[in-house]
Design a protein around this motif. Structure first.
Motif, PDB file in Angstrom:
ATOM      1  N   GLY A  66     -29.010 164.794 -26.211  1.00 29.60           N
ATOM      2  CA  GLY A  66     -28.080 165.415 -27.079  1.00 29.60           C
ATOM      3  C   GLY A  66     -28.623 166.495 -28.025  1.00 29.60           C
ATOM      4  O   GLY A  66     -27.992 166.767 -29.035  1.00 29.60           O
ATOM      5  N   HIS A  67     -29.573 167.169 -27.263  1.00 27.60           N
ATOM      6  CA  HIS A  67     -29.975 168.412 -27.871  1.00 27.60           C
ATOM      7  C   HIS A  67     -29.024 169.718 -27.736  1.00 27.60           C
ATOM      8  O   HIS A  67     -29.389 170.785 -28.500  1.00 27.60           O
ATOM      9  CB  HIS A  67     -31.325 168.798 -27.822  1.00 27.60           C
ATOM     10  CG  HIS A  67     -31.977 167.668 -28.711  1.00 27.60           C
ATOM     11  ND1 HIS A  67     -32.392 166.405 -28.197  1.00 27.60           N
ATOM     12  CD2 HIS A  67     -32.965 167.973 -29.474  1.00 27.60           C
ATOM     13  CE1 HIS A  67     -33.196 165.688 -29.010  1.00 27.60           C
ATOM     14  NE2 HIS A  67     -33.489 166.566 -29.812  1.00 27.60           N
ATOM     15  N   VAL A 111     -36.950 165.781 -27.480  1.00 30.86           N
ATOM     16  CA  VAL A 111     -35.970 166.488 -26.824  1.00 30.86           C
ATOM     17  C   VAL A 111     -35.783 165.480 -25.653  1.00 30.86           C
ATOM     18  O   VAL A 111     -36.676 164.958 -25.005  1.00 30.86           O
ATOM     19  CB  VAL A 111     -36.467 167.673 -26.566  1.00 30.86           C
ATOM     20  CG1 VAL A 111     -35.221 168.512 -25.778  1.00 30.86           C
ATOM     21  CG2 VAL A 111     -36.635 168.581 -27.767  1.00 30.86           C
ATOM     22  N   GLY A 112     -34.438 165.641 -24.987  1.00 28.25           N
ATOM     23  CA  GLY A 112     -33.961 164.935 -23.923  1.00 28.25           C
ATOM     24  C   GLY A 112     -34.433 165.358 -22.379  1.00 28.25           C
ATOM     25  O   GLY A 112     -34.614 166.898 -22.589  1.00 28.25           O
ATOM     26  N   LEU A 149     -33.141 170.176 -16.208  1.00 29.35           N
ATOM     27  CA  LEU A 149     -32.327 170.615 -15.253  1.00 29.35           C
ATOM     28  C   LEU A 149     -31.698 172.167 -15.770  1.00 29.35           C
ATOM     29  O   LEU A 149     -31.302 172.879 -14.733  1.00 29.35           O
ATOM     30  CB  LEU A 149     -30.973 169.655 -15.332  1.00 29.35           C
ATOM     31  CG  LEU A 149     -30.994 168.363 -15.054  1.00 29.35           C
ATOM     32  CD1 LEU A 149     -29.821 167.357 -15.092  1.00 29.35           C
ATOM     33  CD2 LEU A 149     -31.404 168.256 -13.370  1.00 29.35           C
ATOM     34  N   GLY A 199     -36.595 174.335 -18.521  1.00 26.34           N
ATOM     35  CA  GLY A 199     -37.842 173.430 -19.343  1.00 26.34           C
ATOM     36  C   GLY A 199     -38.822 174.307 -19.547  1.00 26.34           C
ATOM     37  O   GLY A 199     -39.629 174.278 -18.404  1.00 26.34           O
ATOM     38  N   ASN A 227     -24.794 169.042 -15.882  1.00 27.08           N
ATOM     39  CA  ASN A 227     -23.393 168.537 -15.732  1.00 27.08           C
ATOM     40  C   ASN A 227     -22.589 169.565 -15.116  1.00 27.08           C
ATOM     41  O   ASN A 227     -21.515 169.674 -15.323  1.00 27.08           O
ATOM     42  CB  ASN A 227     -22.903 168.172 -17.135  1.00 27.08           C
ATOM     43  CG  ASN A 227     -22.673 169.323 -18.083  1.00 27.08           C
ATOM     44  OD1 ASN A 227     -23.156 170.521 -17.807  1.00 27.08           O
ATOM     45  ND2 ASN A 227     -22.045 169.270 -19.025  1.00 27.08           N
ATOM     46  N   VAL A 237     -27.788 163.238 -12.610  1.00 23.70           N
ATOM     47  CA  VAL A 237     -29.160 163.107 -11.931  1.00 23.70           C
ATOM     48  C   VAL A 237     -29.675 161.654 -12.647  1.00 23.70           C
ATOM     49  O   VAL A 237     -29.658 161.389 -13.591  1.00 23.70           O
ATOM     50  CB  VAL A 237     -30.230 164.097 -12.134  1.00 23.70           C
ATOM     51  CG1 VAL A 237     -31.649 163.625 -11.794  1.00 23.70           C
ATOM     52  CG2 VAL A 237     -29.982 165.407 -11.486  1.00 23.70           C
TER      53      VAL A 237
HETATM   54  C1  LIG Z   1     -35.507 170.411 -31.273  1.00 22.96           C
HETATM   55  C2  LIG Z   1     -35.407 171.358 -29.995  1.00 22.96           C
HETATM   56  C3  LIG Z   1     -36.444 171.395 -29.314  1.00 22.96           C
HETATM   57  C4  LIG Z   1     -36.285 172.131 -27.923  1.00 22.96           C
HETATM   58  N1  LIG Z   1     -37.527 172.395 -27.250  1.00 22.96           N
HETATM   59  C5  LIG Z   1     -37.116 172.969 -26.024  1.00 22.96           C
HETATM   60  C6  LIG Z   1     -38.453 173.270 -25.244  1.00 22.96           C
HETATM   61  O1  LIG Z   1     -39.697 173.095 -25.663  1.00 22.96           O
HETATM   62  N2  LIG Z   1     -38.296 173.876 -23.945  1.00 22.96           N
HETATM   63  C7  LIG Z   1     -36.910 174.066 -23.312  1.00 22.96           C
HETATM   64  O2  LIG Z   1     -36.922 174.355 -22.284  1.00 22.96           O
HETATM   65  N3  LIG Z   1     -36.058 173.970 -24.244  1.00 22.96           N
HETATM   66  C8  LIG Z   1     -35.962 173.431 -25.415  1.00 22.96           C
HETATM   67  N4  LIG Z   1     -35.131 172.987 -26.283  1.00 22.96           N
HETATM   68  C9  LIG Z   1     -33.707 173.471 -25.893  1.00 22.96           C
HETATM   69  C10 LIG Z   1     -33.278 172.240 -24.880  1.00 22.96           C
HETATM   70  O3  LIG Z   1     -33.965 172.229 -23.628  1.00 22.96           O
HETATM   71  C11 LIG Z   1     -31.979 171.876 -24.724  1.00 22.96           C
HETATM   72  O4  LIG Z   1     -31.207 171.913 -25.776  1.00 22.96           O
HETATM   73  C12 LIG Z   1     -31.385 170.955 -23.823  1.00 22.96           C
HETATM   74  O5  LIG Z   1     -30.008 170.956 -23.407  1.00 22.96           O
HETATM   75  C13 LIG Z   1     -31.544 169.447 -24.086  1.00 22.96           C
HETATM   76  O6  LIG Z   1     -31.568 168.459 -23.448  1.00 22.96           O
HETATM   77  P1  LIG Z   1     -31.126 167.007 -23.980  1.00 22.96           P
HETATM   78  O7  LIG Z   1     -31.123 165.943 -22.910  1.00 22.96           O
HETATM   79  O8  LIG Z   1     -31.616 166.702 -25.154  1.00 22.96           O
HETATM   80  O9  LIG Z   1     -29.630 167.312 -24.478  1.00 22.96           O
HETATM   81  P2  LIG Z   1     -27.934 166.979 -23.653  1.00 22.96           P
HETATM   82  O10 LIG Z   1     -27.357 167.691 -24.606  1.00 22.96           O
HETATM   83  O11 LIG Z   1     -27.849 165.762 -23.695  1.00 22.96           O
HETATM   84  O12 LIG Z   1     -28.194 167.678 -22.324  1.00 22.96           O
HETATM   85  C14 LIG Z   1     -28.225 168.826 -22.290  1.00 22.96           C
HETATM   86  C15 LIG Z   1     -27.219 169.067 -20.965  1.00 22.96           C
HETATM   87  O13 LIG Z   1     -27.502 168.742 -19.836  1.00 22.96           O
HETATM   88  C16 LIG Z   1     -26.685 167.771 -19.172  1.00 22.96           C
HETATM   89  N5  LIG Z   1     -27.299 166.371 -18.654  1.00 22.96           N
HETATM   90  C17 LIG Z   1     -28.194 165.898 -19.314  1.00 22.96           C
HETATM   91  N6  LIG Z   1     -28.735 164.774 -18.635  1.00 22.96           N
HETATM   92  C18 LIG Z   1     -28.189 164.826 -17.399  1.00 22.96           C
HETATM   93  C19 LIG Z   1     -28.434 164.361 -15.891  1.00 22.96           C
HETATM   94  N7  LIG Z   1     -29.198 163.494 -15.962  1.00 22.96           N
HETATM   95  N8  LIG Z   1     -27.455 164.712 -15.127  1.00 22.96           N
HETATM   96  C20 LIG Z   1     -26.542 165.830 -15.280  1.00 22.96           C
HETATM   97  N9  LIG Z   1     -26.510 166.504 -16.423  1.00 22.96           N
HETATM   98  C21 LIG Z   1     -27.433 166.259 -17.411  1.00 22.96           C
HETATM   99  C22 LIG Z   1     -25.764 167.523 -20.354  1.00 22.96           C
HETATM  100  O14 LIG Z   1     -24.523 167.060 -20.181  1.00 22.96           O
HETATM  101  C23 LIG Z   1     -25.820 168.540 -21.209  1.00 22.96           C
HETATM  102  O15 LIG Z   1     -24.799 169.480 -20.737  1.00 22.96           O
HETATM  103  C24 LIG Z   1     -34.984 172.657 -27.499  1.00 22.96           C
HETATM  104  C25 LIG Z   1     -33.922 172.070 -28.402  1.00 22.96           C
HETATM  105  C26 LIG Z   1     -33.850 171.617 -29.551  1.00 22.96           C
HETATM  106  C27 LIG Z   1     -32.725 171.224 -30.141  1.00 22.96           C
END
Ligand SMILES: Cc1cc2nc3c(=O)[nH]c(=O)nc-3n(C[C@H](O)[C@H](O)[C@H](O)COP(=O)(O)OP(=O)(O)OC[C@H]3O[C@@H](n4cnc5c(N)ncnc54)[C@H](O)[C@@H]3O)c2cc1C
Length: 500
Positions: free
Chosen positions: A104-105, A167-168, A173, A176, A224, A229
């Motif tokens: 959800g980031h 972070v998730g 994808l 990273g 997405n 995945v």
């Molecule tokens: C506090 C913070 C720290 C961060 N640090 C870094 C860092 O160190 N390095 C970096 O590269 N980026 C970093 N980011 C950016 C981060 O990579 C993105 O915000 C990323 O989208 C976060 O992934 P999420 O799973 O937490 O979020 P989500 O919003 O849940 O997922 C991101 C996107 O991917 C899609 N998605 C998620 N899982 C899947 C799946 N299994 N299959 C298909 N689609 C999927 C979701 O639909 C959404 O569109 C950071 C962001 C924050 C807010």
């Protein structure tokens, strides 16, 4: 009376030609998909009550809290790949909107949030494994990277992922960027096999040998878009003792620190040394003391002793230096133990990219001055603005391009750097004022055009920046997207990057 008789006549005629089933009221697509899914997956997996604790937690845990205002028709918590496949088929059948959520980031609305549709929350899928013979690690998409790292640490191994524990996995994808990237490339460069639920609802494998085009797209081409995945198999890497910490400076050191960062971008040759340079503006009044400003450097060395790698930073007068030996858990939980998370709020990211040559470094100074001026001028409209400098050395781009000819970004040779701009807008702003300040922030980032030919990082971008179009692999990605999502189901029914 005549009028009534003729109306009755028309109605009878209609009733005689329209099948009775078509006259039964059809549920809206979201509730219809949810009802179907409750039948097939059960009410433990499919939550429809807005008062359920799980529902509240999923809805409220977005880094950009603006997304919490949306109300999914139901939230499903799949336990297996098969559950995800069932969900995709039901959503498709009902023609409902949906979203996939890992951590959800992502701050873009409707990327991992949905209104009146199905939210697929992957948080229950947390299986992991490690194979000592092959050194391959597997993880499902649920849980933050911090938990994933902790799982592999007993083997003194880790995976390439987020620099902050909270972070998730959606991060991977979209590339990273990790503290280990200068050695091993981006997170997606360590992918070896992915299990994917396609937009059709079928389950597929993507690897070098099976569906290699899909594998290419998932290596950094964004979440997405091509499917969901459900399992990552990745090359693991050693994680032993690190020398890491934060150094905090008063703002009087701003240009000295910026010069040291510039030198690091240009000249650092040691792939074990990684930094993030963060400049922050707080909402407190300036009073000409600059106490509303801070500089924090995150310094990480993969080894027990960083030697002289960070001397240019530690020799500048500072308020605090926490450099010490630690393990990878300590690295990703800096600066506060257990507090490795930026605050949730009305958050937006923006990104720019510049070369590591004379012109690009001159731009860095300009970018910083512009950001600082904007932040001074817009006091009261934000809680926090930050300017984060992320060096991309040649060792990183070499490592990335060494595996299967590189990922979807097709990273040009380093050195270059990304700047990630964060804006946490004030909660007191009306929706209109929020849109205005975000627009103004967009203008700030656009003042200095990015270096042509370098990619904007999709993990740090807003949708309107169209970052995928800056990728060397964009045309290929477009073709792969059309092949795996031929009727535009994901394009139309969930938010995400624009391929049109
Ligand atoms: C506090 C913070 C720290 C961060 N640090 C870094 C860092 O160190 N390095 C970096 O590269 N980026 C970093 N980011 C950016 C981060 O990579 C993105 O915000 C990323 O989208 C976060 O992934 P999420 O799973 O937490 O979020 P989500 O919003 O849940 O997922 C991101 C996107 O991917 C899609 N998605 C998620 N899982 C899947 C799946 N299994 N299959 C298909 N689609 C999927 C979701 O639909 C959404 O569109 C950071 C962001 C924050 C807010």
């Amino acid at each position: 009376m005549l009028h009534n008789i003729s109306s009755y006549g028309v109605l009878s005629l209609l009733l005689s030609v329209i099948p009775a089933s078509a006259l039964l009221k059809r549920a809206a697509p979201g509730p219809e998909a949810c009802a179907d899914l409750t039948k097939s997956l059960g009410s433990k997996t499919v939550v429809t009550s807005v008062l359920s604790l799980d529902y509240i937690k999923s809805r409220m845990s977005y880094f950009n809290t603006e997304q919490s205002k949306y109300r999914p028709s139901c939230i499903i918590y799949p336990n297996s790949t098969e559950d995800v496949a069932v969900a995709v088929k039901a959503i498709r059948k009902a023609d409902s909107r949906f979203a996939i959520k890992a951590g959800g980031h992502n701050p873009n609305e409707f990327f991992s949030s949905v209104d009146k549709g199905v939210l697929i929350d992957l948080s229950s899928m947390t299986e992991r494994s490690y194979d000592e013979a092959t050194e391959l690690a597997t993880y499902q998409p649920g849980g933050p990277f911090g938990d994933i790292y902790d799982y592999f640490l007993p083997w003194n191994r880790t995976v390439v992922g987020a620099r902050l524990a909270g972070v998730g996995t959606g991060l991977a994808l979209s590339g990273g960027l990790s503290y280990l990237s200068s050695q091993y490339g981006l997170a997606c460069d360590s992918f070896r096999e992915l299990e994917v639920v396609l937009p059709s609802g079928e389950i597929a494998i993507a690897s070098e040998h099976t569906n290699p085009d899909l594998f290419y797209a998932l290596r950094g081409g964004g979440g997405n878009a091509y499917g969901i995945v459900t399992k990552y198999t990745v090359q693991s890497h050693p994680a032993n003792t690190f020398h890491a910490g934060v150094v905090v400076y008063l703002f009087q050191q701003n240009s000295t620190v910026l010069n040291a960062i510039s030198d690091f971008i240009r000249y650092n040759q040691d792939p074990k040394a990684a930094i993030i340079g963060t400049y922050m503006k707080l909402p407190t009044p300036d009073l000409d003391l600059n106490l509303d400003e801070a500089i924090i450097l995150f310094l990480v060395y993969d080894g027990p002793d960083s030697g002289s790698a960070f001397n240019n930073f530690t020799s500048i007068p500072h308020l605090l230096n926490t450099l010490a030996q630690t393990d990878y858990h300590g690295v990703v939980n800096m600066p506060l133990p257990g507090g490795a998370e930026l605050s949730k709020g009305r958050n937006n990211f923006r990104v720019t990219v510049h070369a590591g040559n004379d012109e690009g470094i001159a731009n860095l100074n300009q970018l910083y001055e512009n950001w600082r001026a904007w932040s001074d001028k817009n006091k009261g409209k934000y809680i926090l603005t930050s300017f984060d400098i992320q060096p991309i050395p040649k060792t990183l781009t070499d490592a990335s391009n060494a595996y299967l000819g590189g990922n979807a970004m097709q990273m040009p040779d380093g050195p270059w750097y990304w700047v990630n701009y964060l804006l946490t807008a004030s909660p007191l702003l009306s929706d209109r004022a929020l849109a205005e300040v975000q627009e103004s922030y967009k203008g700030l980032v656009e003042e200095v055009p990015p270096t042509e030919g370098l990619p904007l990082f999709i993990n740090d971008a807003m949708r309107d920046q169209n970052p995928l179009r800056t990728y060397g692999g964009y045309e290929r990605l477009k073709g792969i997207k059309a092949k795996y999502d031929p009727d535009g189901f994901f394009s139309e029914r969930t938010g995400g990057w624009d391929f049109s």
